[in-house]
Scaffold this motif. Structure first.
Motif, PDB file in Angstrom:
ATOM      1  N   GLY A 135       0.815  -1.218   0.000  1.00  0.00           N
ATOM      2  CA  GLY A 135       0.000   0.000   0.000  1.00  0.00           C
ATOM      3  C   GLY A 135       0.844   1.262   0.000  1.00  0.00           C
ATOM      4  O   GLY A 135       0.491   2.251   0.636  1.00  0.00           O
ATOM      5  N   LEU A 136       1.987   1.224  -0.764  1.00  0.00           N
ATOM      6  CA  LEU A 136       2.873   2.394  -0.854  1.00  0.00           C
ATOM      7  C   LEU A 136       2.863   2.938  -2.282  1.00  0.00           C
ATOM      8  O   LEU A 136       3.677   2.526  -3.118  1.00  0.00           O
ATOM      9  N   PRO A 137       1.940   3.841  -2.609  1.00  0.00           N
ATOM     10  CA  PRO A 137       1.888   4.366  -3.987  1.00  0.00           C
ATOM     11  C   PRO A 137       3.113   5.205  -4.324  1.00  0.00           C
ATOM     12  O   PRO A 137       3.873   5.590  -3.423  1.00  0.00           O
ATOM     13  N   VAL A 138       3.278   5.537  -5.620  1.00  0.00           N
ATOM     14  CA  VAL A 138       4.367   6.453  -5.987  1.00  0.00           C
ATOM     15  C   VAL A 138       4.154   7.753  -5.218  1.00  0.00           C
ATOM     16  O   VAL A 138       3.025   8.111  -4.871  1.00  0.00           O
ATOM     17  N   ASN A 139       5.255   8.445  -4.971  1.00  0.00           N
ATOM     18  CA  ASN A 139       5.150   9.621  -4.098  1.00  0.00           C
ATOM     19  C   ASN A 139       6.164  10.659  -4.555  1.00  0.00           C
ATOM     20  O   ASN A 139       6.510  10.695  -5.725  1.00  0.00           O
ATOM     21  N   HIS A 140       6.665  11.434  -3.652  1.00  0.00           N
ATOM     22  CA  HIS A 140       7.634  12.486  -3.951  1.00  0.00           C
ATOM     23  C   HIS A 140       7.100  13.407  -5.055  1.00  0.00           C
ATOM     24  O   HIS A 140       7.826  13.810  -5.962  1.00  0.00           O
ATOM     25  N   GLY A 141       5.794  13.667  -5.014  1.00  0.00           N
ATOM     26  CA  GLY A 141       5.200  14.638  -5.933  1.00  0.00           C
ATOM     27  C   GLY A 141       4.722  14.084  -7.258  1.00  0.00           C
ATOM     28  O   GLY A 141       4.087  14.798  -8.042  1.00  0.00           O
ATOM     29  N   ALA A 142       4.985  12.817  -7.557  1.00  0.00           N
ATOM     30  CA  ALA A 142       4.538  12.245  -8.840  1.00  0.00           C
ATOM     31  C   ALA A 142       3.063  11.841  -8.733  1.00  0.00           C
ATOM     32  O   ALA A 142       2.616  11.454  -7.654  1.00  0.00           O
ATOM     33  N   PRO A 143       2.296  11.960  -9.823  1.00  0.00           N
ATOM     34  CA  PRO A 143       0.876  11.566  -9.783  1.00  0.00           C
ATOM     35  C   PRO A 143       0.733  10.087  -9.468  1.00  0.00           C
ATOM     36  O   PRO A 143       1.508   9.270  -9.965  1.00  0.00           O
ATOM     37  N   ASP A 144      -0.277   9.739  -8.643  1.00  0.00           N
ATOM     38  CA  ASP A 144      -0.343   8.355  -8.172  1.00  0.00           C
ATOM     39  C   ASP A 144      -1.602   7.610  -8.621  1.00  0.00           C
ATOM     40  O   ASP A 144      -2.018   6.652  -7.990  1.00  0.00           O
ATOM     41  N   HIS A 145      -2.193   8.063  -9.747  1.00  0.00           N
ATOM     42  CA  HIS A 145      -3.351   7.334 -10.265  1.00  0.00           C
ATOM     43  C   HIS A 145      -3.349   7.389 -11.792  1.00  0.00           C
ATOM     44  O   HIS A 145      -2.909   8.396 -12.362  1.00  0.00           O
ATOM     45  N   VAL A 146      -3.850   6.321 -12.422  1.00  0.00           N
ATOM     46  CA  VAL A 146      -3.858   6.293 -13.901  1.00  0.00           C
ATOM     47  C   VAL A 146      -4.585   7.493 -14.486  1.00  0.00           C
ATOM     48  O   VAL A 146      -4.238   7.964 -15.568  1.00  0.00           O
ATOM     49  N   ARG A 147      -5.609   7.989 -13.776  1.00  0.00           N
ATOM     50  CA  ARG A 147      -6.384   9.097 -14.344  1.00  0.00           C
ATOM     51  C   ARG A 147      -5.527  10.357 -14.507  1.00  0.00           C
ATOM     52  O   ARG A 147      -5.819  11.187 -15.369  1.00  0.00           O
ATOM     53  N   SER A 148      -4.469  10.485 -13.705  1.00  0.00           N
ATOM     54  CA  SER A 148      -3.627  11.687 -13.817  1.00  0.00           C
ATOM     55  C   SER A 148      -2.231  11.349 -14.351  1.00  0.00           C
ATOM     56  O   SER A 148      -1.269  12.083 -14.131  1.00  0.00           O
ATOM     57  N   PHE A 149      -2.135  10.224 -15.077  1.00  0.00           N
ATOM     58  CA  PHE A 149      -0.839   9.781 -15.615  1.00  0.00           C
ATOM     59  C   PHE A 149      -0.282  10.781 -16.627  1.00  0.00           C
ATOM     60  O   PHE A 149      -0.971  11.165 -17.576  1.00  0.00           O
ATOM     61  N   ARG A 150       0.936  11.195 -16.400  1.00  0.00           N
ATOM     62  CA  ARG A 150       1.663  12.026 -17.372  1.00  0.00           C
ATOM     63  C   ARG A 150       3.077  11.463 -17.432  1.00  0.00           C
ATOM     64  O   ARG A 150       3.792  11.499 -16.427  1.00  0.00           O
ATOM     65  N   PRO A 151       3.476  10.920 -18.588  1.00  0.00           N
ATOM     66  CA  PRO A 151       4.785  10.254 -18.636  1.00  0.00           C
ATOM     67  C   PRO A 151       5.919  11.151 -18.175  1.00  0.00           C
ATOM     68  O   PRO A 151       6.855  10.703 -17.505  1.00  0.00           O
ATOM     69  N   GLU A 152       5.828  12.459 -18.497  1.00  0.00           N
ATOM     70  CA  GLU A 152       6.925  13.364 -18.131  1.00  0.00           C
ATOM     71  C   GLU A 152       7.076  13.503 -16.613  1.00  0.00           C
ATOM     72  O   GLU A 152       8.149  13.826 -16.115  1.00  0.00           O
ATOM     73  N   ASP A 153       5.971  13.244 -15.861  1.00  0.00           N
ATOM     74  CA  ASP A 153       6.056  13.337 -14.394  1.00  0.00           C
ATOM     75  C   ASP A 153       6.493  12.016 -13.757  1.00  0.00           C
ATOM     76  O   ASP A 153       6.827  11.990 -12.573  1.00  0.00           O
ATOM     77  N   LEU A 154       6.411  10.945 -14.519  1.00  0.00           N
ATOM     78  CA  LEU A 154       6.650   9.635 -13.901  1.00  0.00           C
ATOM     79  C   LEU A 154       7.910   8.925 -14.393  1.00  0.00           C
ATOM     80  O   LEU A 154       8.420   8.036 -13.721  1.00  0.00           O
ATOM     81  N   ARG A 155       8.409   9.336 -15.556  1.00  0.00           N
ATOM     82  CA  ARG A 155       9.568   8.636 -16.119  1.00  0.00           C
ATOM     83  C   ARG A 155      10.772   8.692 -15.186  1.00  0.00           C
ATOM     84  O   ARG A 155      11.438   7.699 -14.964  1.00  0.00           O
ATOM     85  N   LYS A 156      11.025   9.851 -14.634  1.00  0.00           N
ATOM     86  CA  LYS A 156      12.219  10.012 -13.784  1.00  0.00           C
ATOM     87  C   LYS A 156      11.822  10.315 -12.345  1.00  0.00           C
ATOM     88  O   LYS A 156      12.360  11.208 -11.717  1.00  0.00           O
ATOM     89  N   ARG A 157      10.838   9.570 -11.856  1.00  0.00           N
ATOM     90  CA  ARG A 157      10.337   9.817 -10.491  1.00  0.00           C
ATOM     91  C   ARG A 157      11.303   9.256  -9.451  1.00  0.00           C
ATOM     92  O   ARG A 157      12.047   8.317  -9.730  1.00  0.00           O
ATOM     93  N   ARG A 158      11.209   9.818  -8.266  1.00  0.00           N
ATOM     94  CA  ARG A 158      11.963   9.250  -7.152  1.00  0.00           C
ATOM     95  C   ARG A 158      11.182   8.059  -6.612  1.00  0.00           C
ATOM     96  O   ARG A 158       9.958   8.151  -6.414  1.00  0.00           O
ATOM     97  N   ILE A 159      11.845   6.961  -6.376  1.00  0.00           N
ATOM     98  CA  ILE A 159      11.171   5.714  -6.001  1.00  0.00           C
ATOM     99  C   ILE A 159      10.960   5.628  -4.491  1.00  0.00           C
ATOM    100  O   ILE A 159      11.824   6.043  -3.713  1.00  0.00           O
ATOM    101  N   VAL A 160       9.810   5.102  -4.119  1.00  0.00           N
ATOM    102  CA  VAL A 160       9.485   4.906  -2.701  1.00  0.00           C
ATOM    103  C   VAL A 160      10.112   3.576  -2.265  1.00  0.00           C
ATOM    104  O   VAL A 160       9.841   2.534  -2.878  1.00  0.00           O
ATOM    105  N   THR A 161      10.953   3.621  -1.261  1.00  0.00           N
ATOM    106  CA  THR A 161      11.659   2.400  -0.832  1.00  0.00           C
ATOM    107  C   THR A 161      11.351   2.056   0.631  1.00  0.00           C
ATOM    108  O   THR A 161      10.743   2.842   1.347  1.00  0.00           O
ATOM    109  N   GLY A 162      11.799   0.897   1.038  1.00  0.00           N
ATOM    110  CA  GLY A 162      11.632   0.452   2.425  1.00  0.00           C
ATOM    111  C   GLY A 162      12.574  -0.715   2.663  1.00  0.00           C
ATOM    112  O   GLY A 162      13.299  -1.135   1.741  1.00  0.00           O
TER     113      GLY A 162
END
Ligand code: SF4
Ligand code: SF4
Length: 317
Positions: A271-298
């Protein structure tokens, strides 16, 4: 900052980032005809979460916008989703190469009789779970009769050309039967070939070794046996810096059954969606915001960097 992030920030300036979106992995739901003890998603026949057609339409748009090279369908058992065939046909029509992660036994369920032909007709690449070539080990992880049914399903797929003809790949997946790392992938592939061909005359394309992640049902099982900390320590002390450049989250994006975006299927399970400001749902998908996103780790990420590394595509190095 978690211990994985701390370690990786010594290798990657500014933390772990994705590089591209080569693969879109869509989780079509958590319902499964099996209930395996190592399942990180805790899938079972009782689960009701299922991707709706409206979300699949959004995934189709995402796949086109991302210009991805592969759409990888997983679950639960993705074939159980009532829109599965329509979705695969739509992806195929749009020219997207499609891969399906099948548990094999689902192909023997009522209503699935024609599924191998459907796979072949849509040039689907298959990744199939068979965590050992020995019956005892498979049944211990995945349930009574799973081995026998899996062999029957592979036979049927072989008859269709899977694992024998070019373009019809059938990759098998090994995962350890306990809290230890996989043996070397190539050597184990040789053992699988010898054993499965010798005993049943069946064949496959490649073997992928996948580490058990310390999450979901596998983690609960470790907790019951009081082995949780030992396993986490093993993963951490087996950290291999060479795997960091190859991590699957760096070239893949996962879509949950409800359209939420994740860096990988393991983050989805947690239950850890993408974060660090990147859109986290298909409805707001923009490749330019997600291609080089910071990854959520643990701490679970140590499961991907231990030894030869691990991903949905097998060992990393
Ligand atoms: S591991 Fe795969 S086959 Fe087993 S319960 Fe989970 S989703 Fe189903
Ligand atoms: S668990 Fe997911 S986010 Fe973490 S390293 Fe593995 S693929 Fe990347």
């Amino acid at each position: 900052m978690n211990s994985f992030e701390r370690l990786v920030s010594g290798i990657e300036d500014g933390g772990l980032h994705s590089l591209k979106i080569e693969t879109i992995q869509a989780n079509l739901g958590l319902r499964c005809n099996q209930q395996c003890v190592h399942c990180h998603l805790e899938a079972s026949p009782e689960r009701r979460e299922m991707m709706e057609w409206s979300t699949m339409r959004q995934v189709l748009e995402v796949a086109a916008k991302a210009c991805c090279q592969l759409v990888d369908l997983t679950g639960g058992a993705p074939e159980i989703n009532p829109h599965f065939r329509r979705f695969v046909a739509a992806l195929h029509e749009k020219g997207h190469p499609v891969q399906v992660r099948t548990n094999l036994t689902v192909l023997l369920e009522p209503g699935m009789e024609e599924m191998p032909e459907f796979f072949r007709d849509h040039q689907i690449q298959l990744v199939a779970s068979l965590p050992c070539y020995l019956e005892e080990n498979v049944c211990a992880q995945r349930g009574e009769q799973v081995y026998e049914k899996s062999i029957a399903a592979i036979r049927r797929l072989n008859e269709m050309g899977y694992g024998t003809e070019e373009g019809l790949s059938l990759n098998l997946v090994y995962n350890p039967g306990g809290p230890f790392l996989s043996p070397p992938q190539l050597a184990l592939e040789g053992d699988y070939r010898r054993e499965l061909n010798g005993r049943f005359g069946i064949t496959f394309t490649r073997l992928l070794t996948i580490t058990n992640m310390p999450i979901g049902r596998f983690r609960s099982e470790l907790g019951r046996k009081n082995l949780e900390q030992d396993y986490l320590d093993l993963l951490q002390k087996s950290f291999n810096p060479q795997t960091v450049g190859e991590l699957m989250c760096r070239h893949q994006l996962s879509v949950g059954w409800d359209g939420t975006l994740y860096d990988c299927d393991f983050n989805l399970a947690l239950g850890l969606p993408v974060n660090h400001g990147a859109p986290d749902h298909v409805r707001s998908f923009r490749p330019e915001d997600l291609r080089k996103r910071r990854i959520v780790t643990g701490e679970h990420c140590f499961g991907c960097t231990a030894g030869s590394g691990s991903s949905c595509g097998g060992a990393l190095v």
